[in-house]
Design an enzyme around this catalytic site. Structure first.
Site, PDB file in Angstrom:
ATOM      1  N   ASP A 139      -7.909  -6.101  -0.381  1.00  0.00           N
ATOM      2  CA  ASP A 139      -8.968  -5.617  -1.417  1.00  0.00           C
ATOM      3  C   ASP A 139     -10.073  -5.441  -0.597  1.00  0.00           C
ATOM      4  OD1 ASP A 139      -9.369  -4.858  -4.038  1.00  0.00           O
ATOM      5  OD2 ASP A 139     -10.554  -6.349  -4.238  1.00  0.00           O
ATOM      6  N   THR A 179       0.956  -1.257  -0.004  1.00  0.00           N
ATOM      7  CA  THR A 179       0.003  -0.049   0.084  1.00  0.00           C
ATOM      8  C   THR A 179       0.828   1.052  -0.084  1.00  0.00           C
ATOM      9  OG1 THR A 179      -1.717   1.129   1.185  1.00  0.00           O
ATOM     10  CG2 THR A 179      -0.231   0.022   2.506  1.00  0.00           C
TER      11      THR A 179
HETATM   12  P1  IMP Z   1      -9.142  -0.398  -2.056  1.00  0.00           P
HETATM   13  O1  IMP Z   1      -9.440  -1.958  -1.697  1.00  0.00           O
HETATM   14  O2  IMP Z   1      -8.687  -0.065  -0.329  1.00  0.00           O
HETATM   15  O3  IMP Z   1      -8.345   0.286  -3.123  1.00  0.00           O
HETATM   16  O4  IMP Z   1     -10.658   0.292  -1.677  1.00  0.00           O
HETATM   17  C1  IMP Z   1     -11.314   0.038  -3.029  1.00  0.00           C
HETATM   18  C2  IMP Z   1     -12.478   0.981  -2.862  1.00  0.00           C
HETATM   19  O5  IMP Z   1     -13.355   0.786  -1.666  1.00  0.00           O
HETATM   20  C3  IMP Z   1     -12.178   2.532  -2.917  1.00  0.00           C
HETATM   21  O6  IMP Z   1     -13.167   3.168  -3.750  1.00  0.00           O
HETATM   22  C4  IMP Z   1     -12.182   2.896  -1.491  1.00  0.00           C
HETATM   23  O7  IMP Z   1     -12.372   4.242  -1.521  1.00  0.00           O
HETATM   24  C5  IMP Z   1     -13.210   2.111  -0.880  1.00  0.00           C
HETATM   25  N1  IMP Z   1     -13.031   1.779   0.434  1.00  0.00           N
HETATM   26  C6  IMP Z   1     -12.383   0.909   0.812  1.00  0.00           C
HETATM   27  N2  IMP Z   1     -12.180   1.049   2.186  1.00  0.00           N
HETATM   28  C7  IMP Z   1     -12.998   1.826   2.549  1.00  0.00           C
HETATM   29  C8  IMP Z   1     -13.304   2.434   3.910  1.00  0.00           C
HETATM   30  O8  IMP Z   1     -12.723   2.162   4.879  1.00  0.00           O
HETATM   31  N3  IMP Z   1     -14.140   3.479   3.796  1.00  0.00           N
HETATM   32  C9  IMP Z   1     -14.662   4.029   2.646  1.00  0.00           C
HETATM   33  N4  IMP Z   1     -14.274   3.555   1.383  1.00  0.00           N
HETATM   34  C10 IMP Z   1     -13.495   2.665   1.264  1.00  0.00           C
END
Ligand code: IMP
Length: 220
Positions: free
Chosen positions: A60, A6
């Site tokens: 993810d 990350t």
């Molecule tokens: P990622 O897997 O962390 O890249 O998140 C994938 C999607 O989910 C992105 O659109 C993020 O903004 C949303 N997302 C992931 N975790 C959270 C959270 O804790 N709060 C709000 N949105 C989240």
């Protein structure tokens, strides 16, 4: 040392609450097209491990809205960038049947890979907690094999840990957090209205990290 793939410092700070020794790894994993968070994370973990040759975790996450049959789910990032979170809120409102509730679930899957077999585990790849995953709503369709649901995968086994938090889709409120936080209400408060500590204590990612941390410490 364990590496968390990350570039988000907030995720590293959150992970340090559950893990003694973890640092960020800036690596661009391939995001495969899949309706399974586990398959996406598993592929990323294998790639990141092959690249770094160290134990890695890849997460993810996604928002699964009941009225939208789980959409946007694994496509949450793309949908946030295109339709936007307010668009998702409006879509959910429009598609909700009379009397249907406004519930949704945030899910996070953490995939661990260190290139070794999981001899101590009854199952070479596990969802971490199948029972609670089943109880928290739609599953991501991961297989219980050593592919983590990634049917094209080859390479070392990956172990999956899932965390979920249930809530409701509401009009945006609050200035904190990121992503869908303003439209996701848990126990009367949106995630964007919570302090970081409050959110971490109940979040899908916090729950997945807690499960992983427990297993990882036992394994070491
Ligand atoms: P990622 O897997 O962390 O890249 O998140 C994938 C999607 O989910 C992105 O659109 C993020 O903004 C949303 N997302 C992931 N975790 C959270 C959270 O804790 N709060 C709000 N949105 C989240």
């Amino acid at each position: 040392m364990l590496r968390y793939v990350t570039t988000n410092e907030g995720k590293i700070a959150e992970a340090r609450e559950y893990l003694d020794d973890v640092s960020a790894l800036d690596f661009d994993c391939t995001e495969i097209q899949s309706d399974s968070l586990g398959a996406i994370a598993a592929r990323g973990a294998r790639e990141a491990h092959a690249h770094a040759d160290e134990p890695v975790i890849v997460d993810d996450a996604g928002l699964f809205v009941d009225a939208l049959s789980g959409f946007p789910g694994p496509y949450s990032s793309y949908v946030e960038d295109t339709v936007g979170i307010e668009g998702v809120g409006r879509l959910a409102e429009r598609e909700r049947d009379e009397g249907q509730d406004d519930r949704a679930v945030f899910r996070c899957v953490i995939a661990f890979c260190d290139g070794e077999e999981f001899a101590a585990s009854p199952d070479p790849v596990d969802r971490g907690d199948r029972v609670s995953a089943a109880a928290t709503g739609p599953t991501d369709g991961e297989a219980g094999d050593d592919n983590g649901g990634d049917s094209d995968a080859s390479g070392p086994p990956v172990k999956l840990f899932e965390g979920a938090v249930r809530g409701r889709i509401v009009e945006p409120r609050g200035d904190g957090g990121f992503g869908y936080d303003p439209i996701f209400e848990h126990d009367g408060t949106t995630l964007a209205e919570m302090s970081t500590a409050e959110k971490n204590a109940i979040s899908h990612r916090g729950r997945a990290l807690a499960k992983f941390g427990e297993w990882y410490h036992e394994r070491k």
